[in-house]
Design a protein around this motif. Sequence first.
Motif, short mmCIF file in Angstrom:
data_model
loop_
_atom_site.label_atom_id
_atom_site.label_comp_id
_atom_site.label_asym_id
_atom_site.label_seq_id
_atom_site.Cartn_x
_atom_site.Cartn_y
_atom_site.Cartn_z
N SER A 196 -4.52 -4.81 -1.76
CA SER A 196 -3.47 -5.75 -1.57
C SER A 196 -2.30 -5.12 -1.93
O SER A 196 -1.91 -4.52 -2.92
CB SER A 196 -3.52 -7.03 -2.49
N VAL A 197 -1.44 -5.19 -0.79
CA VAL A 197 -0.03 -4.60 -0.59
C VAL A 197 1.01 -5.96 -0.65
O VAL A 197 0.86 -6.71 0.18
CB VAL A 197 0.18 -3.56 0.57
N HIS A 198 2.14 -5.63 -1.31
CA HIS A 198 3.07 -6.57 -1.22
C HIS A 198 4.41 -6.11 -1.15
O HIS A 198 4.75 -5.21 -1.78
CB HIS A 198 3.08 -7.58 -2.50
N ALA A 199 5.32 -6.73 -0.20
CA ALA A 199 6.60 -6.24 -0.11
C ALA A 199 7.34 -7.27 0.12
O ALA A 199 7.33 -8.18 0.79
CB ALA A 199 6.57 -5.16 1.05
N LEU A 200 8.54 -7.36 -0.64
CA LEU A 200 9.72 -8.26 -0.59
C LEU A 200 10.54 -7.91 0.57
O LEU A 200 10.82 -6.78 0.81
CB LEU A 200 10.46 -8.42 -1.78
N SER A 212 -2.28 -3.71 -5.64
CA SER A 212 -3.40 -4.13 -6.47
C SER A 212 -4.86 -4.13 -5.97
O SER A 212 -4.92 -3.88 -4.56
CB SER A 212 -2.66 -5.48 -7.09
N GLN A 213 -5.70 -4.52 -6.68
CA GLN A 213 -6.84 -4.72 -5.96
C GLN A 213 -7.67 -6.12 -6.48
O GLN A 213 -7.74 -6.36 -7.60
CB GLN A 213 -7.79 -3.57 -6.34
N ASP A 214 -7.89 -6.96 -5.56
CA ASP A 214 -8.40 -8.20 -5.71
C ASP A 214 -9.92 -7.96 -5.60
O ASP A 214 -10.55 -6.85 -5.20
CB ASP A 214 -8.06 -9.20 -4.96
N MET A 230 -11.35 -13.42 -7.32
CA MET A 230 -11.95 -13.64 -8.62
C MET A 230 -11.36 -12.90 -9.59
O MET A 230 -11.94 -12.79 -10.88
CB MET A 230 -13.33 -13.47 -8.63
N GLY A 231 -10.41 -12.06 -9.30
CA GLY A 231 -9.82 -11.19 -10.23
C GLY A 231 -9.11 -9.77 -9.79
O GLY A 231 -9.49 -9.48 -8.76
N VAL A 232 -8.08 -9.45 -10.44
CA VAL A 232 -7.19 -8.43 -9.90
C VAL A 232 -6.61 -7.55 -10.94
O VAL A 232 -6.75 -7.72 -12.05
CB VAL A 232 -6.18 -9.03 -8.87
N VAL A 233 -6.44 -6.17 -10.67
CA VAL A 233 -5.88 -5.34 -11.34
C VAL A 233 -4.81 -4.43 -10.68
O VAL A 233 -4.81 -4.46 -9.38
CB VAL A 233 -6.98 -4.14 -11.68
N ALA A 234 -3.79 -4.16 -11.50
CA ALA A 234 -2.66 -3.48 -10.79
C ALA A 234 -1.76 -2.51 -11.80
O ALA A 234 -1.95 -2.92 -12.96
CB ALA A 234 -1.58 -4.21 -10.25
N TYR A 271 2.28 -9.58 2.69
CA TYR A 271 1.00 -9.02 1.83
C TYR A 271 0.06 -8.74 2.84
O TYR A 271 -0.52 -9.73 3.40
CB TYR A 271 0.70 -10.29 0.78
N PRO A 272 0.11 -7.54 3.46
CA PRO A 272 -0.95 -6.77 4.09
C PRO A 272 -2.02 -6.45 3.22
O PRO A 272 -2.04 -6.04 2.03
CB PRO A 272 -0.20 -5.72 4.90
N GLY A 273 -3.34 -7.10 3.62
CA GLY A 273 -4.65 -6.58 3.06
C GLY A 273 -4.94 -5.29 3.72
O GLY A 273 -5.30 -5.44 5.18
N LEU A 274 -5.23 -4.29 3.18
CA LEU A 274 -5.57 -3.06 3.63
C LEU A 274 -7.12 -2.74 3.43
O LEU A 274 -7.37 -2.83 2.44
CB LEU A 274 -4.65 -1.82 3.33
N MET A 275 -7.72 -1.83 4.19
CA MET A 275 -8.76 -1.07 3.92
C MET A 275 -8.34 0.46 3.72
O MET A 275 -7.65 0.93 4.67
CB MET A 275 -9.80 -1.21 4.86
#
Length: 428
Positions: A196-200, A212-214, A230-234, A271-275
């Motif tokens: 998961s990528v986020h940019a303001l 981060s990774q959901d 169900m859970g995330v790390v960053a 928030y682009p979700g990327l592979m």
Amino acid sequence: MVVDVLLVGSGGREHSLAWKLKQSPRLGKLYIAPGNGGTRLVGENVPIEAMEFEKLAQFAEERKIGLTVCSVDNPLADGIVDFFQFRGLRIWGPTKAAAQIEWSKAFAKQLMRDASIPTADFAVFTNHDEALRYVHEKGVPIVVKASGLALGKGVAICRTVREAEVALKEIMLDRVFKDSGTEVVIEKYIEGQEVSVHALSDGKTYAMFPVSQDHKTIGEGDTGKNTGGMGVVAPLPWVDADMMRDIEERVVRPTLDALSAHGSKYSGVLYPGLMMSGGMPRVLEYNARFGDPECQVYMRLLKSDILDLFEACVDGTLDKQKLEWNSGFAVNIVLASGGYPDEYKKGFPISGVEEAEKISGVVVFHAGTQIMDVGHPYIATSGGRVLGVSAVGDTLKEALDQAYEAVDKVHFEGKYYRRDIGTKALSQ
Ligand code: GLY
């Protein structure tokens, strides 16, 4: 200047935003509409639903709210930002036109194709027979997506033709996602690590968050049905500076530029979700809001004042702000009601949250909770995802150990959680 804030929504994301806003020395009053059992502890819950734009705007006018914040998909897709702006009210979030990047996957895919943003090959269908023919021609694995919003449940990764046929029937004929399934996107399956990528963004400039990774599925080992998360790390230890640059230059910048070229300058969080596959980013989908639970770990890591950042997005002054982050890692383990993401029961008393928060680095965010005020007040379950147990640590392992220790302290009937949050990130 002191600012009174109205925060729209009721999830764990909103509790974490309220918790972080509360730390701003410039925050005046904080209202959350409608909020949950946790937001009530940091601000005042207001009994107005996120889709009741007229009531929300009236409340903002009457209370002279300086800033409304909305990071919820449905109201953004229905134009809450346009509605507030038309009334001359200050609001943080993208307009309906800019949020189309989330509420129409067909629009997003076409935008990516036109702007050469890396994404899987795809086709869009409104006719069921044509969609079926395409699946038979392309074979499996293949991904079938409802084009509209579907609570994170509108994506089927199909490993057999039969699964794809069922997904198309459910979305296009049975209309399980109603009008969100009028159009489907069918795309090639890509192997890799989902991040998961986020940019303001203020429409002119942008600022990146750590990646981060959901963990989206209900079952351990990434099995079972999709959930909201169900859970995330960053941050993700294996995402290096070169990958970050690639993500910015191949995805974030061209997406914001393409939206501007469409006449939809993007203000809010993208928030682009990327592979990530072979070190290269490919976009799976876009969201026009903070991820949940992603937001919960970002609020634990963010050092800068979130109120300053929100106002800078609205005022177009993001270039004057510096996003500062605490060192170390943050994690979040979602505690869900037994049965989620299918049917589940509500109203079970929750205990042990205070005990959990005594553990170093732990903060528990509420999602599906409510405070029962009859007699001696107590917190009870009221949703599928009930709590987000977050922890920070110098290392990812430390943060995970603390979070899981805290998880053991919290009790409610049917409590379900994944025991493997962060395992993939640790093993890279
Ligand atoms: N955590 C996934 C989402 O918010 O869409």
